[in-house]
Write an enzyme that holds these catalytic residues in place. Structure first.
Site, PDB file in Angstrom:
ATOM      1  N   GLY A   1      37.369 -12.122 -17.050  1.00  0.00           N
ATOM      2  CA  GLY A   1      37.668 -12.576 -18.401  1.00  0.00           C
ATOM      3  C   GLY A   1      37.469 -14.066 -18.571  1.00  0.00           C
ATOM      4  O   GLY A   1      36.776 -14.722 -17.789  1.00  0.00           O
TER       5      GLY A   1
ATOM      6  N   LEU B   1      32.758 -11.756 -15.248  1.00  0.00           N
ATOM      7  CA  LEU B   1      33.068 -12.949 -14.465  1.00  0.00           C
ATOM      8  C   LEU B   1      32.639 -14.219 -15.177  1.00  0.00           C
ATOM      9  O   LEU B   1      31.654 -14.857 -14.824  1.00  0.00           O
ATOM     10  CB  LEU B   1      32.426 -12.836 -13.085  1.00  0.00           C
ATOM     11  CG  LEU B   1      32.750 -11.544 -12.326  1.00  0.00           C
ATOM     12  CD1 LEU B   1      32.049 -11.529 -10.974  1.00  0.00           C
ATOM     13  CD2 LEU B   1      34.253 -11.358 -12.167  1.00  0.00           C
ATOM     14  N   GLU B   2      33.423 -14.590 -16.173  1.00  0.00           N
ATOM     15  CA  GLU B   2      33.108 -15.809 -16.911  1.00  0.00           C
ATOM     16  C   GLU B   2      33.317 -17.042 -16.035  1.00  0.00           C
ATOM     17  O   GLU B   2      32.618 -18.042 -16.179  1.00  0.00           O
ATOM     18  CB  GLU B   2      33.980 -15.886 -18.166  1.00  0.00           C
ATOM     19  CG  GLU B   2      33.576 -16.944 -19.152  1.00  0.00           C
ATOM     20  CD  GLU B   2      32.272 -16.631 -19.869  1.00  0.00           C
ATOM     21  OE1 GLU B   2      31.783 -17.495 -20.611  1.00  0.00           O
ATOM     22  OE2 GLU B   2      31.740 -15.523 -19.702  1.00  0.00           O
ATOM     23  N   HIS B   3      34.295 -16.972 -15.143  1.00  0.00           N
ATOM     24  CA  HIS B   3      34.582 -18.100 -14.259  1.00  0.00           C
ATOM     25  C   HIS B   3      34.562 -17.605 -12.818  1.00  0.00           C
ATOM     26  O   HIS B   3      35.564 -17.108 -12.301  1.00  0.00           O
ATOM     27  CB  HIS B   3      35.941 -18.716 -14.597  1.00  0.00           C
ATOM     28  CG  HIS B   3      36.015 -19.270 -15.978  1.00  0.00           C
ATOM     29  ND1 HIS B   3      35.335 -20.406 -16.354  1.00  0.00           N
ATOM     30  CD2 HIS B   3      36.650 -18.831 -17.090  1.00  0.00           C
ATOM     31  CE1 HIS B   3      35.564 -20.658 -17.628  1.00  0.00           C
ATOM     32  NE2 HIS B   3      36.349 -19.720 -18.109  1.00  0.00           N
TER      33      HIS B   3
ATOM     34  N   ARG C   1      24.995  -9.729 -22.162  1.00  0.00           N
ATOM     35  CA  ARG C   1      25.541 -10.346 -23.381  1.00  0.00           C
ATOM     36  C   ARG C   1      24.499 -11.273 -24.016  1.00  0.00           C
ATOM     37  O   ARG C   1      24.312 -12.404 -23.576  1.00  0.00           O
ATOM     38  CB  ARG C   1      26.803 -11.131 -23.042  1.00  0.00           C
ATOM     39  CG  ARG C   1      27.954 -10.273 -22.562  1.00  0.00           C
ATOM     40  CD  ARG C   1      29.020 -11.105 -21.857  1.00  0.00           C
ATOM     41  NE  ARG C   1      29.494 -12.196 -22.689  1.00  0.00           N
ATOM     42  CZ  ARG C   1      30.187 -13.221 -22.224  1.00  0.00           C
ATOM     43  NH1 ARG C   1      30.454 -13.325 -20.932  1.00  0.00           N
ATOM     44  NH2 ARG C   1      30.595 -14.164 -23.037  1.00  0.00           N
TER      45      ARG C   1
END
Length: 299
Positions: A105, A153-155, A212
């Site tokens: 997230g 896995l945004e970060h 995305r």
């Protein structure tokens, strides 16, 4: 060496399974598959209502957003009550709508710095949301058994051990308990490759990738055919989904109206033999815009 051989064996097994399920050239063209993310807004409606809408073929709950730090875990569903979730999940599954859980997230409370932390996360996932039976584990959804794990896995960094987690999950991908599939998916940025999840994807054992085409400077205008081709060519045995925001408010950039998606994007995307469908961000905005309803017959 042993891990490499195991990855290769799992990748070949999964590739054969997907080939048998898909048939010869049937993957090209419409699939009717629409995945939606649920759990980011309390007033988006219930999980049950999302599945009852008939708009989606998979729902991904988001997010398990704390893990990898001293075995602390947190499931953030934006204030949705857990009461009734057991029955709601089973209702979705009865309707043929798999329910997955997404890890990661937009927060910064997660990481997998070691193989040990990856294996610990697998143990938590398996015993809390799937077929594990540790009596000491609190199961927020009771005996409901989820259908898959998504990596959002945004970060994350390329050095983290999501490949180890993927391999461990994939051991339950084909036969988990009573033959129940565990859908292993990833939700990536449009830029190829996405280094945050590349090591995991390169195992070749993911069933689906949701790309995305929004909130990415490389895809500020939305869908890009060259990036789409890079994803579909790199992972020929994985179903690749076109990820879109359901309204201009759902993303900072990359919104494409339904007419543009129908006329200009899907005809290009569906030429790929491993085109999978469309991923929509998210249920809250989709409920207000009816984006999925406007595209469903073209997906």
């Amino acid at each position: 060496m042993a891990l490499t051989l195991l990855r290769l064996s799992l990748a070949v097994s999964l590739a054969l399974l997907l080939t048998l399920l898909a048939g010869p050239a049937s993957a090209q063209g419409k699939t009717g598959q629409v995945t939606v993310f649920w759990g980011r807004h309390k007033d988006e409606g219930s999980l049950r209502s999302a599945c009852n809408s008939g708009l989606y073929t998979m729902v991904i709950m988001s997010f398990l957003d704390v893990y990898g730090n001293n075995n602390n875990y947190n499931l953030d569903l934006s204030g949705h009550s857990l009461a009734g979730m057991n029955a709601a999940i089973k209702r979705c599954q009865f309707l043929g709508v798999p329910v997955s859980i997404s890890i990661g997230g937009f927060g910064s409370g997660y990481s997998l710095p070691t193989n040990q932390s990856a294996l610990a996360l697998f143990d938590h996932l398996w015993n809390t949301y799937f077929g594990g039976n540790l009596t000491s584990t609190l199961r927020p959804f009771g005996d409901a058994w989820l259908d898959g794990v998504d990596m959002f896995l945004e970060h994350a960094t390329a050095a983290e051990h999501y490949d180890t987690l993927a391999v461990e999950l994939s051991k339950h991908n084909i036969r988990a308990g009573d033959g129940k599939l565990l859908h292993l998916t990833a939700t990536t940025h449009c830029r190829f490759p996405d280094d945050r999840v590349k090591e995991a994807l390169d195992t070749g054992i993911f069933e689906r990738i949701h790309v995305r085409f929004y909130d990415d400077s490389d895809c500020a205008a939305g869908f890009r055919g060259d990036e789409w081709g890079s994803w579909t060519n790199a992972y020929p045995f994985t179903k690749i989904y076109v990820g879109v925001p359901a309204s201009p408010q759902a993303a900072a950039s990359g919104y494409m109206d339904p007419a543009t998606l129908r006329r200009a994007v899907l005809p290009v995307a569906q030429k790929a033999s491993n085109y999978g469908g469309v991923m929509i961000w998210d249920r809250y905005f989709d409920k207000r815009s009816n984006y999925s309803g406007a595209i469903k017959n073209w997906v």
